[in-house]
Design an enzyme around this catalytic site. Structure first.
Site, mmCIF file in Angstrom:
data_model
loop_
_atom_site.group_PDB
_atom_site.id
_atom_site.type_symbol
_atom_site.label_atom_id
_atom_site.label_comp_id
_atom_site.label_asym_id
_atom_site.label_seq_id
_atom_site.Cartn_x
_atom_site.Cartn_y
_atom_site.Cartn_z
ATOM 1 N N GLY A 183 0.862 -1.168 0.000
ATOM 2 C CA GLY A 183 0.000 0.000 0.000
ATOM 3 C C GLY A 183 0.903 1.223 0.000
ATOM 4 O O GLY A 183 1.823 1.317 0.829
ATOM 5 N N GLN A 207 -5.682 -8.774 -2.384
ATOM 6 C CA GLN A 207 -5.719 -7.729 -1.341
ATOM 7 C C GLN A 207 -7.152 -7.447 -0.894
ATOM 8 O O GLN A 207 -7.402 -7.163 0.278
ATOM 9 C CB GLN A 207 -5.091 -6.427 -1.872
ATOM 10 C CG GLN A 207 -3.578 -6.429 -1.976
ATOM 11 C CD GLN A 207 -3.104 -6.848 -3.349
ATOM 12 O OE1 GLN A 207 -3.781 -7.581 -4.057
ATOM 13 N NE2 GLN A 207 -1.924 -6.390 -3.728
ATOM 14 N N ASN A 259 -3.000 2.748 -10.170
ATOM 15 C CA ASN A 259 -3.465 2.018 -8.987
ATOM 16 C C ASN A 259 -3.471 0.526 -9.329
ATOM 17 O O ASN A 259 -3.132 0.121 -10.449
ATOM 18 C CB ASN A 259 -4.847 2.525 -8.559
ATOM 19 C CG ASN A 259 -5.268 1.975 -7.204
ATOM 20 O OD1 ASN A 259 -4.503 2.021 -6.245
ATOM 21 N ND2 ASN A 259 -6.463 1.425 -7.121
ATOM 22 N N LYS A 260 -3.874 -0.275 -8.376
ATOM 23 C CA LYS A 260 -3.850 -1.735 -8.515
ATOM 24 C C LYS A 260 -4.470 -2.196 -9.828
ATOM 25 O O LYS A 260 -5.504 -1.667 -10.250
ATOM 26 C CB LYS A 260 -4.594 -2.345 -7.326
ATOM 27 C CG LYS A 260 -4.651 -3.858 -7.263
ATOM 28 C CD LYS A 260 -3.308 -4.543 -7.412
ATOM 29 C CE LYS A 260 -2.272 -4.079 -6.419
ATOM 30 N NZ LYS A 260 -0.903 -4.548 -6.766
ATOM 31 N N ASP A 266 -1.428 4.784 -6.363
ATOM 32 C CA ASP A 266 0.004 4.603 -6.112
ATOM 33 C C ASP A 266 0.812 5.762 -6.656
ATOM 34 O O ASP A 266 1.920 6.040 -6.189
ATOM 35 C CB ASP A 266 0.488 3.282 -6.709
ATOM 36 C CG ASP A 266 -0.056 2.140 -5.862
ATOM 37 O OD1 ASP A 266 -1.221 1.747 -6.078
ATOM 38 O OD2 ASP A 266 0.668 1.692 -4.957
HETATM 39 O O1 MRU Z 1 0.649 -3.949 -4.614
HETATM 40 P P1 MRU Z 1 0.028 -3.187 -3.481
HETATM 41 O O2 MRU Z 1 -0.825 -4.041 -2.603
HETATM 42 O O3 MRU Z 1 1.052 -2.379 -2.718
HETATM 43 O O4 MRU Z 1 -0.938 -2.153 -4.183
HETATM 44 C C1 MRU Z 1 -1.702 -1.285 -3.393
HETATM 45 C C2 MRU Z 1 -2.639 -0.437 -4.155
HETATM 46 O O5 MRU Z 1 -2.700 -0.461 -5.355
HETATM 47 C C3 MRU Z 1 -3.463 0.534 -3.352
HETATM 48 O O6 MRU Z 1 -4.688 0.754 -3.955
HETATM 49 C C4 MRU Z 1 -2.690 1.863 -3.262
HETATM 50 O O7 MRU Z 1 -1.368 1.651 -2.858
HETATM 51 C C5 MRU Z 1 -3.333 2.803 -2.333
HETATM 52 S S1 MRU Z 1 -3.207 2.269 -0.645
HETATM 53 C C6 MRU Z 1 -3.876 3.492 0.336
#
Ligand code: MRU
Length: 341
Positions: free
Chosen positions: A56, A192, A243-244, A233
Site C-alpha cells: 500500500g 488484497q 493504482n492496482k 500509487d
Molecule cells: O501492490 P500493493 O498491494 O502495494 O498495491 C496497493 C494499491 O494499489 C493501493 O490501492 C494503493 O497503494 C493505495 S493504498 C492506500
C-alpha cells in the site's frame, strides 16, 4: 458525523516503531494468521517492502522512512547511501516511497542527527493519519445518504498509518450514514480485496460483500453502487492515476454505467514531475503470483503468465480526486496545478 463510531473504525496499526525496531503486521499471512515481523536494519525493511510484508503506497513510504532511521543508526557515508538506494529500488510504482526517502535524505544532507530523523519519520506517520481522517470527511461528503459503493485492492489501515484512504472514505461514509453497503473486489492475483479489505471491514462490522473481480460490471449494471472508490500509487500532473491492476477497467465500466469514480490519496501520492500516466513505471511481478492462488499452483506446469500489478485510469474517467489538500473535481492539468502548484 458520529465520532464515537468513527473511533471504533480506527483500531488497526500495521506499521509500528518501538524499541528501536520497525514492527510490521505480515500482510502475506492475513487473514489466517496475525503475525508480526521486526525489522532491525534497513535491508530487512527493503525486503519487507519487496516481498509485500508491508504494502500500500502510504505504508510503503512510512516503512521506508523508518528504514532510513535504521540505516542512519548503523551506517555512514557510502554504506548509508547504498542502503538508501536499495530502499528506493524496492518497488517502482508507488511514489510515496521516493517521496518519503527524498524527505529523509534532505535531512541527512543537512547533517541531521538520528534523533532528528526519528522525529521526522514519526511526523510522516502522524501526518498520514491526520490526512486520512480529513480525506475521509471530504470524500464522504460527496456521497448521497444510503449509497452503495465498490472498492478495489486494500486501501485501509493496513495500507497506511491507519484509517485508510479510499477505505477511510468508506469508514467515514458508513459512520455518517451515507454508505449502506460496500462491495469489495477480490483483487487477483494477490487478493488484497479478499484477504485484507474484507478482514478490515468484517472486524469493523461494516456491511460488506466480496465480489469476484469479473462481477464488477454486472454489479454496476444492477444499480447497487453509486460510487467506485479507490486509492492510488501515483497520480500524474494531469490527474491520470496508477493504482492496482483492474482499476482501469473499473473506471471504464463505471463511466459506461453512470457510476461515479473517486480516487482518494494523500498529496504524497501526487507526482507533479510526471506529466501523464504514460510516464509511470508499472511494476511487473513474478508470474508465480498469477500461476497459483495463495502460493498453491493452479495452472499447468510450463504455462507462462504476464503479471503487471498496476494500471492507469485516465483523468477523463475520474470524477473526483480527494486529497488532504482538497477535492479536485474533473481533474485536469489546470485543476491539479491549482492545488499542487
Ligand atoms: O501492490 P500493493 O498491494 O502495494 O498495491 C496497493 C494499491 O494499489 C493501493 O490501492 C494503493 O497503494 C493505495 S493504498 C492506500
Amino acid at each position: 458525523m458520529n465520532t464515537s463510531s468513527l473511533a471504533s473504525f480506527d483500531s488497526i496499526r500495521a506499521v509500528q516503531w518501538r524499541d528501536h525496531a520497525l514492527h510490521l503486521l505480515d500482510q502475506r499471512l492475513l487473514p489466517q494468521q496475525e503475525a508480526w515481523i521486526a525489522c532491525t536494519d534497513a535491508d530487512q525493511v527493503t525486503e519487507a517492502i519487496r516481498d509485500l510484508v508491508v504494502r500500500g503506497a502510504p505504508a510503503i513510504g512510512i516503512a521506508a522512512a523508518w528504514g532510513v532511521v535504521l540505516a542512519a543508526s548503523q551506517h555512514q557515508g557510502e554504506a548509508l547511501q547504498q542502503a538508501l538506494a536499495r530502499l528506493r529500488a524496492a518497488r517502482p510504482t508507488a511514489v510515496n516511497l521516493m517521496w518519503a526517502l527524498d524527505r529523509m535524505q534532505a535531512l541527512i544532507a543537512g547533517g541531521a542527527s538520528v534523533e532528528a530523523l526519528t522525529r521526522e519519520a514519526q511526523l510522516i506517520q502522524d501526518q498520514d493519519l491526520a490526512g486520512n481522517r480529513h480525506m475521509g470527511e471530504l470524500g464522504a461528503a460527496l456521497i448521497e445518504p444510503g449509497s452503495g459503493v465498490m472498492t478495489h485492492c486494500n486501501t485501509g489501515s493496513l495500507a497506511t498509518s491507519g484509517f485508510g484512504t479510499a477505505l477511510g472514505v468508506v469508514r467515514a461514509g458508513v459512520a455518517a450514514g451515507r454508505i449502506s453497503q460496500v462491495y469489495a473486489g477480490e483483487t487477483r492475483p494477490w487478493l488484497q480485496g479478499a484477504r485484507l479489505t474484507m478482514w478490515e471491514l468484517v472486524r469493523d462490522g461494516i456491511p460488506a460483500k466480496l465480489i469476484a473481480d469479473s462481477a464488477a460490471s454486472h454489479l454496476m449494471k444492477s444499480g447497487a453502487v453509486q460510487w467506485v472508490i479507490v486509492g492510488a500509487d501515483r497520480i500524474a500532473a494531469n490527474g491520470d492515476t496508477a493504482n492496482k491492476i483492474g482499476t482501469y477497467q473499473l473506471a471504464i465500466a463505471a463511466r459506461h454505467h453512470g457510476v461515479k469514480f473517486m480516487v482518494v490519496a494523500p498529496s504524497s501520492t501526487v507526482d507533479m514531475a510526471t506529466a501523464s500516466g504514460d510516464d509511470i513505471d508499472i511494476e511487473l511481478r513474478d508470474s508465480a503470483e498469477l500461476l497459483g492462488v495463495s502460493g498453491k499452483r493452479t495452472v499447468i506446469e510450463g504455462a507462462e503468465a504476464w503479471n503487471p500489478v498496476f494500471d492507469v485510469a485516465p483523468a477523463s474517467l475520474i470524477d473526483a480526486i480527494v486529497t488532504e489538500k482538497g477535492v479536485i473535481l474533473n481533474p485536469s492539468v489546470e485543476a491539479m496545478r491549482k492545488v499542487f502548484g
